[in-house]
Each structure stands twice: as structure tokens, then as C-alpha cells.
Write a protein that holds these residues in place. Structure first.
Motif, PDB file in Angstrom:
ATOM      1  N   THR A   1       0.779  -1.181   0.034  1.00 32.15           N
ATOM      2  CA  THR A   1       0.049   0.070  -0.031  1.00 32.15           C
ATOM      3  C   THR A   1       0.973   1.117   0.124  1.00 32.15           C
ATOM      4  O   THR A   1       2.035   1.305   0.318  1.00 32.15           O
ATOM      5  CB  THR A   1      -0.969   0.088   1.131  1.00 32.15           C
ATOM      6  N   PHE A   2       0.274   2.432  -0.388  1.00 33.74           N
ATOM      7  CA  PHE A   2       1.021   3.768  -0.091  1.00 33.74           C
ATOM      8  C   PHE A   2       1.058   4.033   1.075  1.00 33.74           C
ATOM      9  O   PHE A   2       2.258   4.743   1.457  1.00 33.74           O
ATOM     10  CB  PHE A   2       0.225   4.837  -0.880  1.00 33.74           C
ATOM     11  N   THR A   3       0.177   3.506   2.252  1.00 31.65           N
ATOM     12  CA  THR A   3       0.701   3.601   3.628  1.00 31.65           C
ATOM     13  C   THR A   3       1.651   2.930   3.813  1.00 31.65           C
ATOM     14  O   THR A   3       2.527   3.437   4.847  1.00 31.65           O
ATOM     15  CB  THR A   3      -0.684   3.180   4.362  1.00 31.65           C
TER      16      THR A   3
ATOM     17  N   PRO B   1      -3.616   6.674   6.180  1.00 26.60           N
ATOM     18  CA  PRO B   1      -3.681   8.148   5.177  1.00 26.60           C
ATOM     19  C   PRO B   1      -4.771   9.202   5.775  1.00 26.60           C
ATOM     20  O   PRO B   1      -5.840   8.567   6.796  1.00 26.60           O
ATOM     21  CB  PRO B   1      -4.458   7.485   4.224  1.00 26.60           C
TER      22      PRO B   1
ATOM     23  N   VAL C   1       1.613  10.149  -4.904  1.00 28.41           N
ATOM     24  CA  VAL C   1       0.895   8.955  -5.197  1.00 28.41           C
ATOM     25  C   VAL C   1       0.593   8.626  -6.863  1.00 28.41           C
ATOM     26  O   VAL C   1       0.062   9.615  -7.197  1.00 28.41           O
ATOM     27  CB  VAL C   1      -0.683   8.618  -4.578  1.00 28.41           C
TER      28      VAL C   1
ATOM     29  N   PHE D   1      -0.750   6.067  -9.984  1.00 25.46           N
ATOM     30  CA  PHE D   1      -1.298   4.676 -10.109  1.00 25.46           C
ATOM     31  C   PHE D   1      -1.011   3.988 -11.462  1.00 25.46           C
ATOM     32  O   PHE D   1      -0.791   4.788 -12.367  1.00 25.46           O
ATOM     33  CB  PHE D   1      -2.869   5.100 -10.073  1.00 25.46           C
TER      34      PHE D   1
ATOM     35  N   HIS E   1      -8.782   0.831  -4.201  1.00 21.67           N
ATOM     36  CA  HIS E   1      -9.231   1.756  -3.147  1.00 21.67           C
ATOM     37  C   HIS E   1     -10.232   2.951  -3.459  1.00 21.67           C
ATOM     38  O   HIS E   1      -9.943   3.665  -4.681  1.00 21.67           O
ATOM     39  CB  HIS E   1      -8.110   2.098  -2.524  1.00 21.67           C
TER      40      HIS E   1
ATOM     41  N   ALA F   1      -8.170   6.048  -4.765  1.00 17.46           N
ATOM     42  CA  ALA F   1      -7.513   5.884  -6.083  1.00 17.46           C
ATOM     43  C   ALA F   1      -8.668   5.818  -7.351  1.00 17.46           C
ATOM     44  O   ALA F   1      -8.675   6.566  -8.101  1.00 17.46           O
ATOM     45  CB  ALA F   1      -7.031   4.575  -6.144  1.00 17.46           C
TER      46      ALA F   1
ATOM     47  N   GLN G   1      -9.779   9.195  -8.083  1.00 19.46           N
ATOM     48  CA  GLN G   1      -8.730  10.113  -9.011  1.00 19.46           C
ATOM     49  C   GLN G   1      -8.136   9.456 -10.295  1.00 19.46           C
ATOM     50  O   GLN G   1      -7.369  10.018 -11.121  1.00 19.46           O
ATOM     51  CB  GLN G   1      -7.239   9.976  -8.188  1.00 19.46           C
TER      52      GLN G   1
ATOM     53  N   SER H   1      -8.160  -1.576  -0.026  1.00 18.55           N
ATOM     54  CA  SER H   1      -6.767  -0.714  -0.188  1.00 18.55           C
ATOM     55  C   SER H   1      -6.212  -1.170  -1.883  1.00 18.55           C
ATOM     56  O   SER H   1      -6.727  -2.181  -2.275  1.00 18.55           O
ATOM     57  CB  SER H   1      -5.428  -1.159   0.706  1.00 18.55           C
ATOM     58  N   THR H   2      -5.391  -0.143  -2.240  1.00 19.27           N
ATOM     59  CA  THR H   2      -4.977  -0.380  -3.707  1.00 19.27           C
ATOM     60  C   THR H   2      -3.928  -2.045  -3.492  1.00 19.27           C
ATOM     61  O   THR H   2      -4.303  -2.754  -4.730  1.00 19.27           O
ATOM     62  CB  THR H   2      -4.142   0.418  -4.110  1.00 19.27           C
TER      63      THR H   2
ATOM     64  N   PHE I   1      -0.017  11.189   5.420  1.00 13.00           N
ATOM     65  CA  PHE I   1      -0.267  10.171   6.117  1.00 13.00           C
ATOM     66  C   PHE I   1       0.097  10.484   7.667  1.00 13.00           C
ATOM     67  O   PHE I   1       1.183  11.441   8.027  1.00 13.00           O
ATOM     68  CB  PHE I   1       0.566   8.807   5.623  1.00 13.00           C
TER      69      PHE I   1
HETATM   70  O1  LIG Z   1      -4.856   1.795  -0.724  1.00 13.80           O
HETATM   71  C1  LIG Z   1      -3.448   2.174  -0.277  1.00 13.80           C
HETATM   72  O2  LIG Z   1      -2.587   1.919  -1.064  1.00 13.80           O
HETATM   73  C2  LIG Z   1      -3.584   3.124   0.632  1.00 13.80           C
HETATM   74  O3  LIG Z   1      -2.631   3.412   1.238  1.00 13.80           O
HETATM   75  C3  LIG Z   1      -4.629   4.199   0.764  1.00 13.80           C
HETATM   76  C4  LIG Z   1      -4.472   5.033  -0.469  1.00 13.80           C
HETATM   77  C5  LIG Z   1      -5.307   4.923  -1.363  1.00 13.80           C
HETATM   78  C6  LIG Z   1      -5.356   6.148  -2.436  1.00 13.80           C
HETATM   79  C7  LIG Z   1      -4.508   7.001  -2.430  1.00 13.80           C
HETATM   80  C8  LIG Z   1      -3.450   7.158  -1.283  1.00 13.80           C
HETATM   81  C9  LIG Z   1      -3.666   6.205  -0.131  1.00 13.80           C
END
Ligand SMILES: O=C(O)C(=O)Cc1ccccc1
Length: 315
Positions: A13-15, A55, A87, A89, A108, A111, A114, A133-134, A180
Motif C-alpha cells: 500500500t501507499f501507507t 492515510p 501517489v 497509479f 481503493h 484511487a 483519481q 486498499s490498492t 499520512f
Molecule cells: O490503498 C492504499 O494503498 C493506501 O495506502 C490508501 C490510499 C489509497 C489511495 C491513495 C492514497 C492512499
């Protein structure tokens, strides 16, 4: 045993990227993936972990509702750090899947919001599905018999789950970033660094003209710059709002401490969420805006002057 940290998982994840930024020394086994924002909060509250990363807001989509609701109404935790992560994608699918085969896309909700422009242009007939989550989307797509053909996720997530990229940069804005926060149980605050933020939630005392201005004035007259102001429903009844505020500075600084005291006087309730360094990476930050006459020395001098006149010294 090293400290353990929960994050919105699974791996990729981005987290998780934000966690690496905020806790660069934590070994892999100390990073504990959770399947929702609420379970990260609960893991920190229960003591199962020492901290957590979730996030908070995105530069395009705005606030992450699950996080903000926990901060406002959940059992209190402190924000002890934050970082912003770019971020970007990509669309990933199982090896052998072509773009024209993609009928069901998972990701997610932030995402998805966007990437709507790209999806409308390149996959106008695909159904979209939101998951936790992504990286959860990427992991599910990789499973045999998966209910989805493709995931919108980070490149590192697609690669982590053995998928192939069908398209890169599918976000409608290439400069999107997400903020975050790092959460801790209530305890000592991080030391002031000179580039800090203070977060709080203000609950207006009673609905009257200028109520929000009274709150904002507490910062304005003390030269404290605000970096975020968001109104959120309190949950009590329709039309009742509280205000989530981020301000530059640390509560240990006189101007911020005095502003918080002022807010405490004019509000029904104030929830202090923490004072913490503005970024995991402080190198590329501008110094906080600090107008004249708002240093700790200025406040201390004014306090001494007040003590003198209260004791009748007027010279
Ligand atoms: O789903 C993820 O990867 C996350 O960490 C949550 C999120 C999703 C979309 C943009 C930023 C964070």
C-alpha cells in the motif's frame, strides 16, 4: 523486541511506503499490516502495537473519512508524526491479460476517484469495484479465479503480487500526493523541531454569527498560520459541525499554547490531536510563517510587562 507498527495493508500500500518514510529503521517483521483504518487505530489503542500509520488526506480527493471519524469520535490517540507521499497509479493484471480483456477493475475508493478520467477514456465499459486498499486489490487480482481482471495500484504493489502492468500513470493528475499520520497512545509529545504542526478539533459552543471567526481569530492575532481547516459533521444531528484544524507550530511554543487556551475559552469542547514534526523528511520544507512579535521571547516579555503593571509599576 523492536517496537511494532500497524499500517493499512496488505504489503504494497501507499501507507506502507509512508511507514517506511516515518519509521525507516523498523525491520520488516515489526511492520504489521491491518485490513482497515479502524483496525490500525484499535491495534494502537489496545497496545498490540506501539504505533500506527494511516492515510489522512489526499491533494485531489481531500480527507480520508475513516481516519477523520476515528480522530474526532474514537477513543483519543495522539498524532506523533506525518509525511506526504506522491501517489502514482498504474493498472495491473495477471500475466496474459490484455487491456481489452479488462471488464472488472478493483481499487481503493480514493484511487478510483483519481483515475475516473483515464478509465472513462480507456475502459469505458469496465465495472469498477472498491476494496480496502490498492494493494488488497492487487493481491485479489493475483488469486486464481479472482473476481476482478485488473487492479489500480502502485507499481511496487503490482510487482509484489506478480502482476503485469497494462498501463502506467493512470491518475488524472500526475502530481497527486497523500498525507499520512503516525499515531501513538497518549503520552509525552514529540519535542519541538522548529517545523512542527499542531492538530485539534474545535466544537463550537453554540450556533451564533461569527462563531468560527472567533476560533480562527485566536490563531490570527497570535500570528499562527493554519495549514488545514475542514468542517465535519459531529454525528449528533444534521447541521452540527466540528472543525478539524492544523496549525503551524508546536503547543510548547507560547503563541500556539496561547491560541489553544483562547480556543478552549470560546469553544464547547476542544480535542487536542497532537504536535509533531511536519514531515518525516524535513529537508525540503519551508520554514513556518512567523510574523513579527510572535516569538516565545515576545510573549515572555509581554507577560513580564503584565506582571509589572499588575503590581502597580508603571515606569
Ligand atoms: O490503498 C492504499 O494503498 C493506501 O495506502 C490508501 C490510499 C489509497 C489511495 C491513495 C492514497 C492512499
Amino acid at each position: 523486541m523492536p517496537n511494532r507498527y500497524a499500517y493499512l495493508g496488505p504489503e504494497g500500500t501507499f501507507t506502507e511506503a509512508a511507514m517506511r518514510d516515518l519509521r525507516p529503521d523498523a525491520p520488516d517483521e515489526a511492520r504489521i499490516p491491518c485490513d482497515s483504518v479502524a483496525s490500525v487505530f484499535d491495534a494502537v489503542r489496545s497496545g498490540a502495537v506501539d504505533g500506527g500509520v494511516v492515510p489522512l488526506e489526499n491533494s485531489v480527493e481531500g480527507g480520508v473519512t475513516a481516519t477523520i471519524a476515528e480522530l474526532i469520535n474514537g477513543e483519543p490517540l495522539l498524532i506523533t508524526g506525518q509525511t506526504a507521499v506522491p501517489v502514482e497509479f498504474a493498472l495491473f493484471a495477471r500475466p496474459g491479460t490484455a487491456l481489452e480483456d479488462v471488464k472488472r477493475v478493483a481499487t481503493h475508493p480514493h484511487a478510483l476517484a483519481q483515475c475516473r478520467g483515464w478509465l472513462a477514456q480507456h475502459l469505458p465499459d469496465a465495472d469498477t469495484h472498491t476494496v480496502s486498499s490498492t494493494a488488497a486489490a492487487a493481491r485479489t487480482v493475483a488469486e486464481p479465479g479472482a473476481p476482478f481482471d485488473a487492479a489500480i495500484c502502485a507499481v511496487f504493489a503490482g510487482e509484489r503480487y506478480g502482476l503485469r502492468a497494462l498501463a502506467g500513470n493512470v491518475g488524472d493528475r500526475s502530481d497527486a500526493a497523500t498525507r499520512f499520520i503516525h499515531l501513538s497512545r497518549p503520552g509525552p509529545l514529540p519535542e519541538p523541531t522548529g517545523t512542527d504542526l499542531t492538530s485539534l478539533v474545535a466544537f463550537i459552543a453554540d450556533d451564533h454569527p461569527g462563531a468560527l471567526i472567533e476560533v480562527l481569530n485566536q490563531f490570527a492575532v497570535r500570528g499562527v498560520n493554519l495549514t488545514r481547516l475542514e468542517s465535519r459533521p459531529t454525528g449528533d444531528r444534521l447541521g452540527n459541525y466540528c472543525f478539524c484544524i492544523d496549525a503551524e507550530g508546536h503547543v510548547a511554543e507560547a503563541r500556539v499554547g496561547e491560541a489553544l487556551m483562547g480556543i478552549r475559552r470560546v469553544c464547547r469542547d476542544v480535542r487536542f490531536l497532537g504536535s509533531y514534526p511536519r514531515s518525516g523528511r524535513t529537508d525540503d520544507l519551508d520554514p513556518p510563517l512567523r510574523p513579527r512579535s510572535t516569538t516565545d521571547a515576545d510573549f515572555a516579555e509581554a507577560e513580564r510587562w503584565l506582571a509589572r503593571i499588575r503590581s502597580g509599576q508603571v515606569d
